[in-house]
Design a protein around this motif. Structure first.
Motif, PDB file in Angstrom:
ATOM      1  N   LEU A 194       5.851  -5.407 -15.967  1.00 11.46           N
ATOM      2  CA  LEU A 194       5.952  -3.953 -16.434  1.00 11.46           C
ATOM      3  C   LEU A 194       6.943  -3.215 -15.340  1.00 11.46           C
ATOM      4  CD1 LEU A 194       2.543  -3.185 -17.856  1.00 11.46           C
ATOM      5  CD2 LEU A 194       4.976  -3.046 -19.079  1.00 11.46           C
ATOM      6  N   LEU A 195       6.748  -3.562 -13.841  1.00  2.97           N
ATOM      7  CA  LEU A 195       7.494  -3.194 -12.882  1.00  2.97           C
ATOM      8  C   LEU A 195       8.896  -3.450 -12.818  1.00  2.97           C
ATOM      9  CD1 LEU A 195       5.030  -3.977  -9.769  1.00  2.97           C
ATOM     10  CD2 LEU A 195       5.685  -1.520 -10.757  1.00  2.97           C
ATOM     11  N   MET A 196       9.185  -4.753 -13.628  1.00  2.00           N
ATOM     12  CA  MET A 196      10.664  -4.936 -13.832  1.00  2.00           C
ATOM     13  C   MET A 196      11.226  -4.011 -14.817  1.00  2.00           C
ATOM     14  SD  MET A 196      11.509  -7.173 -11.453  1.00  2.00           S
ATOM     15  CE  MET A 196      10.343  -6.342 -10.566  1.00  2.00           C
ATOM     16  N   MET A 197      10.432  -3.768 -16.037  1.00  2.00           N
ATOM     17  CA  MET A 197      10.768  -2.906 -16.927  1.00  2.00           C
ATOM     18  C   MET A 197      10.880  -1.460 -16.440  1.00  2.00           C
ATOM     19  SD  MET A 197       8.579  -4.360 -19.938  1.00  2.00           S
ATOM     20  CE  MET A 197       8.174  -6.265 -20.065  1.00  2.00           C
ATOM     21  N   SER A 198      10.330  -1.243 -15.326  1.00  2.00           N
ATOM     22  CA  SER A 198      10.527   0.071 -14.544  1.00  2.00           C
ATOM     23  C   SER A 198      11.719   0.145 -13.617  1.00  2.00           C
ATOM     24  CB  SER A 198       9.173   0.395 -13.820  1.00  2.00           C
ATOM     25  OG  SER A 198       7.962  -0.010 -14.449  1.00  2.00           O
ATOM     26  N   GLY A 199      12.267  -0.858 -13.697  1.00  2.00           N
ATOM     27  CA  GLY A 199      13.788  -0.954 -12.843  1.00  2.00           C
ATOM     28  C   GLY A 199      13.530  -0.779 -11.421  1.00  2.00           C
ATOM     29  N   LEU A 200      12.150  -1.552 -10.863  1.00  5.39           N
ATOM     30  CA  LEU A 200      11.916  -1.635  -9.579  1.00  5.39           C
ATOM     31  C   LEU A 200      12.685  -2.832  -8.971  1.00  5.39           C
ATOM     32  CD1 LEU A 200       8.495   0.103  -9.632  1.00  5.39           C
ATOM     33  CD2 LEU A 200      10.293   0.737  -8.141  1.00  5.39           C
ATOM     34  N   ASP A 201      13.082  -3.706  -9.829  1.00  2.78           N
ATOM     35  CA  ASP A 201      14.187  -4.804  -9.465  1.00  2.78           C
ATOM     36  C   ASP A 201      13.550  -5.874  -8.496  1.00  2.78           C
ATOM     37  OD1 ASP A 201      16.979  -5.094  -9.600  1.00  2.78           O
ATOM     38  OD2 ASP A 201      17.045  -5.462  -7.497  1.00  2.78           O
ATOM     39  N   TRP A 227      20.683   0.401 -16.183  1.00  2.00           N
ATOM     40  CA  TRP A 227      20.394   1.137 -17.218  1.00  2.00           C
ATOM     41  C   TRP A 227      21.465   2.295 -17.731  1.00  2.00           C
ATOM     42  CZ3 TRP A 227      17.114  -1.508 -14.383  1.00  2.00           C
ATOM     43  CH2 TRP A 227      16.335  -2.344 -15.008  1.00  2.00           C
ATOM     44  N   THR A 257      -0.983  -3.382  -7.779  1.00  2.00           N
ATOM     45  CA  THR A 257      -1.066  -3.570  -9.071  1.00  2.00           C
ATOM     46  C   THR A 257      -2.804  -3.651  -9.528  1.00  2.00           C
ATOM     47  OG1 THR A 257      -1.232  -5.904  -9.337  1.00  2.00           O
ATOM     48  CG2 THR A 257       0.956  -4.634  -9.875  1.00  2.00           C
ATOM     49  N   PHE A 269       0.952  -3.374 -25.522  1.00  2.00           N
ATOM     50  CA  PHE A 269       1.707  -2.351 -24.586  1.00  2.00           C
ATOM     51  C   PHE A 269       2.874  -3.158 -24.235  1.00  2.00           C
ATOM     52  CE2 PHE A 269       0.489  -4.574 -20.575  1.00  2.00           C
ATOM     53  CZ  PHE A 269      -0.848  -5.481 -21.261  1.00  2.00           C
ATOM     54  N   PHE A 293       1.631  -6.853 -15.356  1.00  2.00           N
ATOM     55  CA  PHE A 293       2.205  -5.784 -14.482  1.00  2.00           C
ATOM     56  C   PHE A 293       3.408  -6.069 -13.636  1.00  2.00           C
ATOM     57  CE2 PHE A 293      -2.432  -4.660 -15.054  1.00  2.00           C
ATOM     58  CZ  PHE A 293      -2.356  -3.281 -15.434  1.00  2.00           C
ATOM     59  N   TYR A 341       6.128   2.552 -17.411  1.00  2.00           N
ATOM     60  CA  TYR A 341       7.240   1.830 -17.096  1.00  2.00           C
ATOM     61  C   TYR A 341       8.430   2.641 -17.306  1.00  2.00           C
ATOM     62  CZ  TYR A 341       6.595   0.860 -22.156  1.00  2.00           C
ATOM     63  OH  TYR A 341       6.059   1.224 -23.377  1.00  2.00           O
ATOM     64  N   CYS A 359      14.268  -3.658 -21.632  1.00  2.00           N
ATOM     65  CA  CYS A 359      13.855  -4.672 -20.801  1.00  2.00           C
ATOM     66  C   CYS A 359      14.647  -5.485 -20.010  1.00  2.00           C
ATOM     67  CB  CYS A 359      12.834  -5.435 -21.547  1.00  2.00           C
ATOM     68  SG  CYS A 359      12.130  -6.613 -20.496  1.00  2.00           S
ATOM     69  N   PRO A 360      14.818  -5.297 -18.521  1.00  2.00           N
ATOM     70  CA  PRO A 360      15.922  -6.116 -17.864  1.00  2.00           C
ATOM     71  C   PRO A 360      15.569  -7.657 -18.035  1.00  2.00           C
ATOM     72  CG  PRO A 360      14.552  -5.198 -16.469  1.00  2.00           C
ATOM     73  CD  PRO A 360      14.092  -4.744 -17.762  1.00  2.00           C
ATOM     74  N   ALA A 365       6.749  -2.071 -24.655  1.00  2.00           N
ATOM     75  CA  ALA A 365       7.595  -2.121 -23.282  1.00  2.00           C
ATOM     76  C   ALA A 365       9.088  -2.879 -23.845  1.00  2.00           C
ATOM     77  CB  ALA A 365       6.926  -2.631 -22.179  1.00  2.00           C
ATOM     78  N   LEU A 366       8.922  -3.993 -24.399  1.00  2.00           N
ATOM     79  CA  LEU A 366      10.160  -4.862 -24.410  1.00  2.00           C
ATOM     80  C   LEU A 366      11.309  -3.842 -25.233  1.00  2.00           C
ATOM     81  CD1 LEU A 366       8.372  -8.266 -25.273  1.00  2.00           C
ATOM     82  CD2 LEU A 366       9.855  -7.452 -23.207  1.00  2.00           C
TER      83      LEU A 366
END
Lengths: 592, 592
Positions: free
Chosen positions: B203-210, A23, B165, B521, B200, A129, B530-531, B525-526
Motif C-alpha cells: 500500500l505504501l508503494m501505491m501511495s507513491g512513497l517509492d 502518476w 506500519t 482493500f 502495508f 493509499y 498501482c505502480p 487499491a490495485l
C-alpha cells in the motif's frame, strides 16, 4: 526503470533524454498539444506531447488522472512567458518521445489536489493509499523518518545501544488498560501488549548494558476522546550511573541538535527549568506553554476576609485557590466573548468566570472599574489586586476561585486559549523542563496515594524518610520535557534498592502478594546488584506532529486508526472463525 | 558519575585519577592486599586496595561478587611480572582511593564466568538480567545494534524512507497462525498481529512513497519445534519502478557493505545466482549451503531398467528421483557411522540409505566395490555411476531413491551433515541468490495449488498465459538470498494489476467472497494506479545469529521466549481478571 525523479529536473538537465515514472496529476489539451503533469515522490514536471508523433500522442490522449506512466522525453526550457516560478521544475518541460501506460486508474474517490484535506477523515483513512499521495502527507512522513534518523544518530554516537524488547509480554504497570493476546499454548492465559518497555529497560540496566534506546511501539486500550491512538511510538531511553542533571543536559542537547538539523532552529541552551510547584502556581499546569505571556497571580490572601463567599470560601479552604489573570487590552472583549470564555472554563469544572474590566483606574479608581463583582470587594482587596496584577487602563482581569485543582485546570486552560485567540502567542519554540514533582497524589475518593509518575520513580535521596512521615511532601526525581505546552518527554531516576521499592509499593497499597504477582521479577532483580539508573521516553508521534505543524498525530502516522480504534482501510478489527476461538480456548460472551 | 569505563583504561592513563562504576567480577585477598576485578560494559579492570587506607580497605572487605561499586582510584602500571596480556587493561591496575557500595547483591543463581552457558536455558531466561551481564551476550546484542545501524544507514543513504506500519491489524496472508487481539470497542471482533507488513508495504508503494523500509516486528503463533520465536524481527523493504535485477544488485551491495563493516569480510561481487531448478537438482534444496563441495548426481536414467525395485521404481516414477552422492575418502566410514547416517535420512522419510564403498575400482572393477547393492546392478549401471560421479578408490557413494521430495530433503540434508562432520566445509561466507521459483506447488492431499511464496508474488511477464494453461510450469519473479545454507532474505516483484491478482486468487481457490473479505482493500487499491513494485525481507535475528556465530536466535534477542512460547522471567502469559475478560466480551472455554 527511470533515470531521474520528476521533481529533481531543472535547467541543468537541458537537452538530456530522461526516463521518468510517475502518476498523472493532470492532463490538459491546449492548442492541439497535450500537457501532462507527471508526479512522483520528489515533485511534479510538465510533459508535452506533440501531434507530430502520432502514435505517442494517441497514447497520451488515453491517459487520465492517477494513471501510472513511464515516459521517455527530452528536457527543454519552457517557452518564454510560460515559466512557472512556483514550481521547482517550472523553468523546464519534457518533450514526450515515448509513453508507456504502466497501470490505469479509476477516478479517485478523493481529490488529490489541495482540497483533499477537505474529504472526511473516514474517507481519507479508507483510501489512505490515495491520501498519502498528497505531497503534504508525504512530506510529514519524510520528516518523521528524518526525525527518527537524527535521534538514532545522536544516541548511537553517544554509546547508546538499540535493543528490542518484547511486544508479547506481561501486563505493565502504567495504569491504563492493556491490550491482551490469548495464548494458544497456555489455554486461558494471556500476554499483554506493552504500554511501554519500562520494566524491560530497567532490566537492561540491571544487565549492565549501561545505555539503551529503542524506537518502541506502545499500546493502550483507552477511550480515544483526545488525540490518542491505540498504538503509538516512543523513543525510549535508559542509562545507568547518571544523575538526573547529567541525563537532562544530554537529552536537551539531543533535542537541540534535532531542531537545528530538521527545522533550522536554535533552541535555548540550556532549557529553562521550572519546579512543578512553580509551574502550577504561575501557569496552573505542569506542561506550561511559555509562548503565552500571561500568568496566574495568587490573591487568596486579599480575599480571605471579603464578604463574598465565591472568593472568601476558596481563599480560606486549605485545598482552595484564588487567582487573578490579567489580560492586557482585554477591555476590548465583548460581553459575548466573555460569555464564551465562561462557558469554556465550565468544561474544566469552574462554576463561573468573574472579571474586572479596567476602564479608568488611574483617574477614577473604583468608579473606573466595570465588573459585577467590584461592589463585593473592599478597597484594600481592590488596591491589592490592581497592584499585584499591574493592570493598566484597557486591561481585563479574570478570576478563578475554587478547589485548587479546578482553578489550575480552568484558568490554566483559559490562559492558553487567550494566548491563542488574542494574538498573544510568541513565535517559535519554548522548551522547558518541569522538575521536582511530588511522588504521590492523594486520591480522596479512594482514600489512597497514587503515583504521580509510576511506582518505579525514585524519591529524592534526602527525602526518603518522608515516605514514612509525610508522603504528600515527598518529591521525586522525575522530569518532564515540555515544548509549547505539550509534554514531549518524561522520565525519572528509578528506584534501585529493593527496600525503597517495597516501601513505595506499600504506600501505593500494592500488597505483598500483588507486588509479587505483578512485579516479583523486578523485586527479585533488585537483589542482584541493580545499578543506579534512570531514563526518559519521548512521544515520537507528538514530537513529529509539533515539528510538522500537523494538528493531529493521525497526520504523522501512515495507517492510523479512528477514534473508535478501527481501521477503515483494512476493516480491522473483524470477526474470526469459531475454529480459531476454539484453539484459543475462548468463547464470545453475548452481551445482555 | 564516572570518568571512564573500566575496559577502556590502559597505559596512556598512567597517573590519572579516575572514577569507575561497575560490578564486582571477583574479589581476591592476597598478601594482605585486596584485588577487585571491576566489570562494566566495556570490560574488566583490576583495582587494588592497600591496608594503609584502613577505612576504604575495610569497605572493600565487605564487597562480594556482583556488588555495584563506585571506585575512585589512580591508574598505575602493574608491577613487573604481573602484567596480564590476555586482558586489554592488563598492563595497568587501579590503586583504590575511595569505594562506595552503590548496591549489594545476593549470590547469583547462575555463574557469570565462562561456565554460565552451562546453566539450563530455563534458568538463564529466568535470570536473563544476569545472563546478559556476560560479555559474550553483551557482545551479541552490540553486534545486533551495529548490524541494524549499518543496514539503516545504507537504506537511508539510498533514499529509502523508514515508515512504521500497524501492529494491531487485520489477519495477514502468510498462512501461519495469527496472534489475535480482542477489541473492546468492537465486541466479538479481533485484531491480528502482523506476520509481516506485506500488504502495508505494498500500500505504501501505491501511495507513491517509492522506497520504504522498516525494522519490523512480526508475529507467528506456530509450534516452535525449530529455532523459532513467536515474535521476530525482519528488515522489510519495498520499492517501486525497479526490476528484480536492479533490486537484487542493490540488496547484495547492502549485504556486502554490512559484512565488510561488521565482520571485515569481502563477500563475492556479484553474488552467484542459481535457479530453483538447478539448486534442487545439484543440492536437493532451495537454500543450498555452498560451503559443502558435494553434489547430488542424477542417475535415474541408469537405474530405470535394473532388476532392483528400490531403484527402478523411483527411476520410472515421474515424481521419483534417484541420485548418487559421492563422499571423497568416505571409504573410511565405519558400519556404525553409516548406520547413523541411515537413521539420519530416516528423519526425512527415506526408507534406507544404499551405498557403495569404492575400494579398488580401478584395479579390480566390480570386485573392488563393497556394497549390499552391487549384486543388483548390471555393469552398465555400475560403469555409468562410477563415470558420472567420478568416484575414486577410497571414496563412498550414497544413493537416494524415492519420491523426489523425499530424495531432495533426505539427501540434501545428508549432504550438509557430511560436510559438517567429515571436515569438508569451506571456511567463510558463501552467499547465493536462488531465482526462477515456480509460482505454485501442487498439494496432492487437497488437490489444489498453493503459492510457493505468497499470493502477491508476480508471475514472469512472458508466462502470464501459463496461469491458465499450465500453472505448475509458471515461474515467479521471486528471489531468495541464501547464506551458508540459511535463507536470510526473500522477496519478489509483486502483482500490480488487479486482473492478474484475481487470476492468482482463483488458481489458489480463494473464492471471490473470501478474496473480498480478506484482501478486498488490496484489490480495490490495485484499481487506482498501482505502480510496478517489489521488495524483500531479511530475517534480522537469523542474520545476526550467523554473523555472531551464535547457535540459536534466542542468543541474539534480549528477552526471548521458550519453546512453549512463554517468558520464564516475567511469567507471561498469565491469567487475567474476570472483569477484564468481561470487558472484552470473552469467556474462557473449559477444555473437555
Amino acid at each position: 526503470m527511470r533515470t531521474h525523479y520528476c521533481g529533481e529536473l531543472n535547467g541543468s538537465h537541458d537537452g538530456q533524454e530522461v526516463v521518468l515514472c510517475g502518476w498523472v496529476q493532470r492532463r490538459r489539451d491546449h492548442g492541439g498539444v497535450i500537457f501532462i503533469d507527471l508526479r512522483d515522490r520528489e515533485g511534479l514536471v510538465q510533459v508535452v506531447f506533440d501531434p507530430d508523433r502520432a502514435e505517442v500522442f494517441a497514447r497520451a490522449e488515453q491517459v487520465r488522472s492517477e494513471y501510472v506512466l513511464k515516459i521517455t522525453g527530452r528536457v527543454r526550457p519552457r517557452p518564454a512567458g510560460t515559466v512557472n516560478a512556483d514550481l521547482p521544475t517550472g523553468a523546464i518541460e519534457i518533450l514526450g518521445l515515448d509513453l508507456e501506460v504502466l497501470n490505469a486508474s479509476e477516478t479517485p474517490p478523493i481529490q488529490l489536489d489541495t482540497h483533499a484535506a477537505d474529504a472526511s477523515e473516514e474517507l481519507r483513512l479508507r483510501y489512505r493509499y490515495l491520501d498519502l499521495r498528497r505531497p503534504e502527507m508525504q512530506s510529514r512522513l519524510r520528516t518523521r523518518a528524518q526525525v527518527t534518523r537524527m535521534l538514532r544518530g545522536f544516541l548511537d554516537s553517544h554509546g547508546f545501544l538499540d535493543i528490542e524488547t518484547p511486544i508479547l509480554t506481561k501486563s505493565t504497570p502504567e495504569g491504563a488498560r492493556d491490550y491482551l493476546v490469548p495464548s494458544r499454548t497456555h489455554p486461558g492465559e494471556f500476554f499483554a501488549l506493552p504500554q511501554s518497555p519500562q520494566l524491560f529497560k530497567q532490566l537492561l540496566m540491571m544487565s549492565g548494558l549501561d545505555r539503551y534506546y529503542q524506537v518502541a511501539r506502545c499500546f493502550r486500550d483507552e477511550d480515544l476522546r483526545a488525540d490518542r491512538q491505540p498504538e503509538f511510538t516512543q523513543l525510549d531511553i535508559e542509562v545507568s550511573f547518571m544523575t538526573e542533571d547529567e541525563l537532562m543536559v544530554l537529552m536537551e542537547s539531543m533535542i537541540r541538535d534535532l531542531f537545528r538539523a530538521v527545522s533550522g532552529v536554535d533552541l535555548p541552551d540550556p532549557f529553562p527549568r521550572l519546579t512543578y510547584h512553580e509551574a502550577m502556581r504561575r501557569f496552573g499546569s505542569d506542561r506550561p506553554d511559555l509562548r503565552v505571556p500571561l500568568e496566574l497571580i495568587d490573591v487568596a490572601d486579599l480575599m480571605a476576609e471579603v464578604d463574598f463567599k465565591v472568593f472568601a470560601g476558596p481563599a480560606q479552604d486549605p485545598d482552595g485557590r484564588v487567582v487573578a489573570l490579567r489580560l492586557p487590552k482585554g477591555g476590548e472583549l465583548s460581553r459575548k466573548e466573555i460569555d464564551a470564555y465562561t462557558q469554556f472554563v465550565g468544561i474544566y469544572g469552574a462554576k463561573g468566570l468573574a472579571y474586572i474590566k479596567v476602564n479608568e483606574w488611574a483617574a477614577k479608581g473604583r468608579e473606573g472599574l466595570q465588573s459585577p463583582i467590584v461592589k463585593n470587594l473592599p478597597d484594600a482587596a481592590l488596591n491589592g489586586i490592581m497592584a499585584r496584577t499591574g493592570a493598566e487602563d484597557g486591561d481585563l482581569i479574570f478570576f478563578g476561585a475554587d478547589k485548587a485543582t479546578v482553578v489550575n485546570e480552568s484558568i490554566g486552560a483559559l490562559r492558553v486559549k487567550l494566548g491563542q485567540e488574542r494574538g498573544l502567542m510568541a513565535e517559535g519554540w519554548r522548551p522547558v523542563w518541569v522538575v521536582d514533582f511530588p511522588m504521590f497524589e492523594h486520591d480522596p475518593a479512594n482514600q489512597r496515594w497514587v503515583a504521580l509518575h509510576h511506582p518505579f520513580t525514585a524519591p529524592k535521596e534526602d527525602q526518603l524518610d518522608r515516605l514514612e512521615t509525610d508522603p504528600g511532601a515527598c518529591l521525586s526525581r522525575a522530569y518532564d520535557m515540555v515544548l509549547n505546552g505539550t509534554e514531549i518527554g518524561g522520565g525519572s531516576i528509578r528506584i534501585h534498592r529493593d527496600a525503597v521499592q517495597r516501601s513505595v509499593f506499600k504506600l501505593l497499597a500494592i500488597g505483598d502478594e500483588q507486588a509479587e504477582d505483578r512485579f516479583g521479577f523486578l523485586l527479585r532483580a533488585l537483589k542482584f546488584g541493580c545499578p543506579p539508573h534512570g531514563g526518559i521516553a519521548f512521544g515520537l508521534d507528538r514530537l513529529v506532529m509539533l515539528m510538522t505543524g500537523a494538528t493531529s498525530i493521525r497526520d504523522v502516522m501512515a495507517f492510523p486508526k479512528t477514534q473508535s480504534a478501527a481501521c477503515p482501510l483494512t476493516d480491522a478489527p473483524s470477526a474470526v472463525d469459531e475454529a480459531q476461538l476454539k484453539e484459543l480456548a475462548l468463547r464470545i460472551r453475548l452481551r445482555p
